[in-house]
Scaffold this motif. Structure first.
Motif, PDB file in Angstrom:
ATOM      1  N   LYS A  27       5.625   1.151  -0.429  1.00 62.97           N
ATOM      2  CA  LYS A  27       6.591   1.752  -1.358  1.00 62.97           C
ATOM      3  C   LYS A  27       6.301   1.336  -2.793  1.00 62.97           C
ATOM      4  O   LYS A  27       6.514   2.109  -3.720  1.00 62.97           O
ATOM      5  N   LYS A  28       5.802   0.117  -2.965  1.00 66.08           N
ATOM      6  CA  LYS A  28       5.454  -0.379  -4.297  1.00 66.08           C
ATOM      7  C   LYS A  28       4.075   0.118  -4.740  1.00 66.08           C
ATOM      8  O   LYS A  28       3.664  -0.121  -5.867  1.00 66.08           O
ATOM      9  N   GLY A  29       3.349   0.743  -3.832  1.00 66.40           N
ATOM     10  CA  GLY A  29       1.992   1.191  -4.129  1.00 66.40           C
ATOM     11  C   GLY A  29       0.974   0.070  -4.117  1.00 66.40           C
ATOM     12  O   GLY A  29      -0.093   0.192  -4.708  1.00 66.40           O
ATOM     13  N   ASP A  30       1.291  -1.025  -3.437  1.00 61.95           N
ATOM     14  CA  ASP A  30       0.402  -2.186  -3.388  1.00 61.95           C
ATOM     15  C   ASP A  30      -0.558  -2.085  -2.202  1.00 61.95           C
ATOM     16  O   ASP A  30      -0.477  -2.850  -1.238  1.00 61.95           O
ATOM     17  N   TRP A  31      -1.483  -1.153  -2.284  1.00 62.56           N
ATOM     18  CA  TRP A  31      -2.451  -0.953  -1.204  1.00 62.56           C
ATOM     19  C   TRP A  31      -3.444  -2.107  -1.143  1.00 62.56           C
ATOM     20  O   TRP A  31      -3.936  -2.456  -0.075  1.00 62.56           O
ATOM     21  N   HIS A  32      -3.716  -2.698  -2.283  1.00 61.32           N
ATOM     22  CA  HIS A  32      -4.572  -3.884  -2.324  1.00 61.32           C
ATOM     23  C   HIS A  32      -3.935  -5.008  -1.506  1.00 61.32           C
ATOM     24  O   HIS A  32      -4.601  -5.674  -0.713  1.00 61.32           O
ATOM     25  N   GLY A  33      -2.638  -5.217  -1.672  1.00 54.08           N
ATOM     26  CA  GLY A  33      -1.920  -6.255  -0.942  1.00 54.08           C
ATOM     27  C   GLY A  33      -1.919  -6.023   0.556  1.00 54.08           C
ATOM     28  O   GLY A  33      -2.052  -6.966   1.341  1.00 54.08           O
ATOM     29  N   ILE A  34      -1.794  -4.775   0.957  1.00 54.46           N
ATOM     30  CA  ILE A  34      -1.826  -4.443   2.385  1.00 54.46           C
ATOM     31  C   ILE A  34      -3.214  -4.753   2.946  1.00 54.46           C
ATOM     32  O   ILE A  34      -3.349  -5.353   4.011  1.00 54.46           O
ATOM     33  N   GLY A  35      -4.245  -4.358   2.214  1.00 58.38           N
ATOM     34  CA  GLY A  35      -5.612  -4.627   2.650  1.00 58.38           C
ATOM     35  C   GLY A  35      -5.902  -6.118   2.717  1.00 58.38           C
ATOM     36  O   GLY A  35      -6.500  -6.606   3.678  1.00 58.38           O
ATOM     37  N   TYR A  36      -5.460  -6.849   1.694  1.00 60.44           N
ATOM     38  CA  TYR A  36      -5.670  -8.292   1.667  1.00 60.44           C
ATOM     39  C   TYR A  36      -4.985  -8.947   2.868  1.00 60.44           C
ATOM     40  O   TYR A  36      -5.564  -9.807   3.539  1.00 60.44           O
ATOM     41  N   VAL A  67     -11.542  -6.428   1.812  1.00 59.01           N
ATOM     42  CA  VAL A  67     -12.787  -7.198   1.673  1.00 59.01           C
ATOM     43  C   VAL A  67     -12.496  -8.592   1.125  1.00 59.01           C
ATOM     44  O   VAL A  67     -13.038  -9.585   1.611  1.00 59.01           O
ATOM     45  N   GLY A  68     -11.621  -8.678   0.134  1.00 52.65           N
ATOM     46  CA  GLY A  68     -11.259  -9.982  -0.422  1.00 52.65           C
ATOM     47  C   GLY A  68     -10.602 -10.884   0.605  1.00 52.65           C
ATOM     48  O   GLY A  68     -10.931 -12.075   0.714  1.00 52.65           O
TER      49      GLY A  68
END
Length: 114
Positions: A27-36, A67-68
Protein backbone atom coordinates in the motif's frame (compact mmCIF):
# COMPACT_ATOMS: atom_id res chain seq x y z
CA UNK A 1 34.54 -8.41 14.36
CA UNK A 2 32.47 -11.54 13.73
CA UNK A 3 30.33 -10.76 16.77
CA UNK A 4 29.65 -7.28 15.43
CA UNK A 5 28.60 -8.70 12.04
CA UNK A 6 26.40 -11.24 13.79
CA UNK A 7 24.78 -8.50 15.88
CA UNK A 8 24.04 -6.47 12.74
CA UNK A 9 22.52 -9.56 11.12
CA UNK A 10 20.31 -10.32 14.13
CA UNK A 11 19.17 -6.71 14.38
CA UNK A 12 18.31 -6.65 10.68
CA UNK A 13 16.26 -9.84 11.07
CA UNK A 14 14.42 -8.31 14.02
CA UNK A 15 13.72 -5.15 12.06
CA UNK A 16 12.32 -7.17 9.19
CA UNK A 17 10.27 -9.32 11.56
CA UNK A 18 8.82 -6.23 13.24
CA UNK A 19 8.19 -4.35 10.00
CA UNK A 20 4.86 -3.83 8.34
CA UNK A 21 3.16 -6.72 6.65
CA UNK A 22 3.57 -7.20 2.93
CA UNK A 23 0.12 -5.71 2.35
CA UNK A 24 1.02 -2.57 4.29
CA UNK A 25 4.30 -2.26 2.43
CA UNK A 26 2.53 -2.71 -0.91
CA UNK A 27 0.00 0.00 0.00
CA UNK A 28 2.94 2.31 0.69
CA UNK A 29 4.54 1.30 -2.61
CA UNK A 30 7.57 -0.14 -0.80
CA UNK A 31 8.36 -2.93 -3.25
CA UNK A 32 12.03 -2.71 -2.31
CA UNK A 33 11.09 -3.47 1.31
CA UNK A 34 9.01 -6.47 0.29
CA UNK A 35 11.89 -7.82 -1.81
CA UNK A 36 14.41 -7.20 0.96
CA UNK A 37 12.20 -9.01 3.44
CA UNK A 38 11.88 -12.03 1.16
CA UNK A 39 15.64 -12.11 0.54
CA UNK A 40 16.82 -11.63 4.12
CA UNK A 41 14.45 -14.38 5.23
CA UNK A 42 15.80 -16.84 2.64
CA UNK A 43 12.60 -17.12 0.61
CA UNK A 44 12.46 -17.65 -3.13
CA UNK A 45 11.76 -14.54 -5.20
CA UNK A 46 8.09 -13.97 -5.97
CA UNK A 47 6.81 -14.00 -9.51
CA UNK A 48 5.32 -10.89 -11.07
CA UNK A 49 1.85 -12.43 -10.73
CA UNK A 50 2.40 -13.04 -7.02
CA UNK A 51 3.48 -9.43 -6.59
CA UNK A 52 0.47 -8.17 -8.55
CA UNK A 53 -1.78 -9.89 -5.99
CA UNK A 54 -0.50 -7.31 -3.50
CA UNK A 55 -1.09 -4.33 -5.78
CA UNK A 56 0.50 -2.39 -8.63
CA UNK A 57 3.87 -4.08 -8.39
CA UNK A 58 7.19 -2.50 -9.23
CA UNK A 59 9.15 -5.61 -10.09
CA UNK A 60 12.46 -3.77 -10.61
CA UNK A 61 12.31 -2.31 -7.08
CA UNK A 62 11.26 -5.68 -5.66
CA UNK A 63 14.20 -7.43 -7.36
CA UNK A 64 16.66 -4.77 -6.19
CA UNK A 65 15.50 -5.24 -2.59
CA UNK A 66 15.47 -9.02 -2.96
CA UNK A 67 19.08 -9.13 -4.17
CA UNK A 68 20.19 -6.92 -1.27
CA UNK A 69 18.41 -9.09 1.29
CA UNK A 70 19.69 -12.28 -0.28
CA UNK A 71 23.29 -11.03 -0.20
CA UNK A 72 22.98 -10.57 3.55
CA UNK A 73 21.16 -13.87 4.09
CA UNK A 74 23.68 -15.90 2.07
CA UNK A 75 26.64 -14.84 4.22
CA UNK A 76 28.14 -18.17 5.34
CA UNK A 77 29.26 -16.58 8.62
CA UNK A 78 25.61 -16.58 9.73
CA UNK A 79 24.47 -19.86 8.15
CA UNK A 80 25.20 -21.93 11.26
CA UNK A 81 22.95 -19.69 13.36
CA UNK A 82 20.18 -19.84 10.75
CA UNK A 83 20.26 -23.63 10.87
CA UNK A 84 20.55 -23.69 14.66
CA UNK A 85 17.42 -21.51 14.85
CA UNK A 86 15.57 -24.22 12.93
CA UNK A 87 15.01 -22.11 9.84
CA UNK A 88 14.64 -24.35 6.81
CA UNK A 89 17.00 -23.55 3.94
CA UNK A 90 15.23 -23.34 0.57
CA UNK A 91 18.39 -23.41 -1.55
CA UNK A 92 18.27 -19.72 -2.44
CA UNK A 93 22.05 -19.29 -2.11
CA UNK A 94 22.89 -21.88 -4.75
CA UNK A 95 24.96 -20.32 -7.50
CA UNK A 96 26.61 -17.79 -5.18
CA UNK A 97 30.35 -17.77 -4.59
CA UNK A 98 30.03 -19.12 -1.03
CA UNK A 99 27.08 -21.47 -1.66
CA UNK A 100 28.84 -24.65 -0.60
CA UNK A 101 30.22 -23.13 2.59
CA UNK A 102 26.80 -21.63 3.40
CA UNK A 103 25.11 -25.00 2.92
CA UNK A 104 27.67 -26.82 5.09
CA UNK A 105 27.42 -24.30 7.93
CA UNK A 106 23.62 -24.24 7.74
CA UNK A 107 23.52 -28.06 7.80
CA UNK A 108 25.79 -28.15 10.86
CA UNK A 109 23.45 -25.78 12.72
CA UNK A 110 20.35 -27.61 11.48
CA UNK A 111 21.69 -30.96 12.70
CA UNK A 112 22.36 -29.51 16.15
CA UNK A 113 18.88 -27.98 16.36
CA UNK A 114 17.09 -31.30 15.80
Amino acid sequence: MLFKKFAVFVVSLLIVACSSSDIDLAKKGDWHGIGYSDGINGRHARSFNELQELGQANQAEYEHGYVGGLEEYCNPNFAYQIGLNGQYYEGVCEGTKEAQRFRMEWQRGWNESN
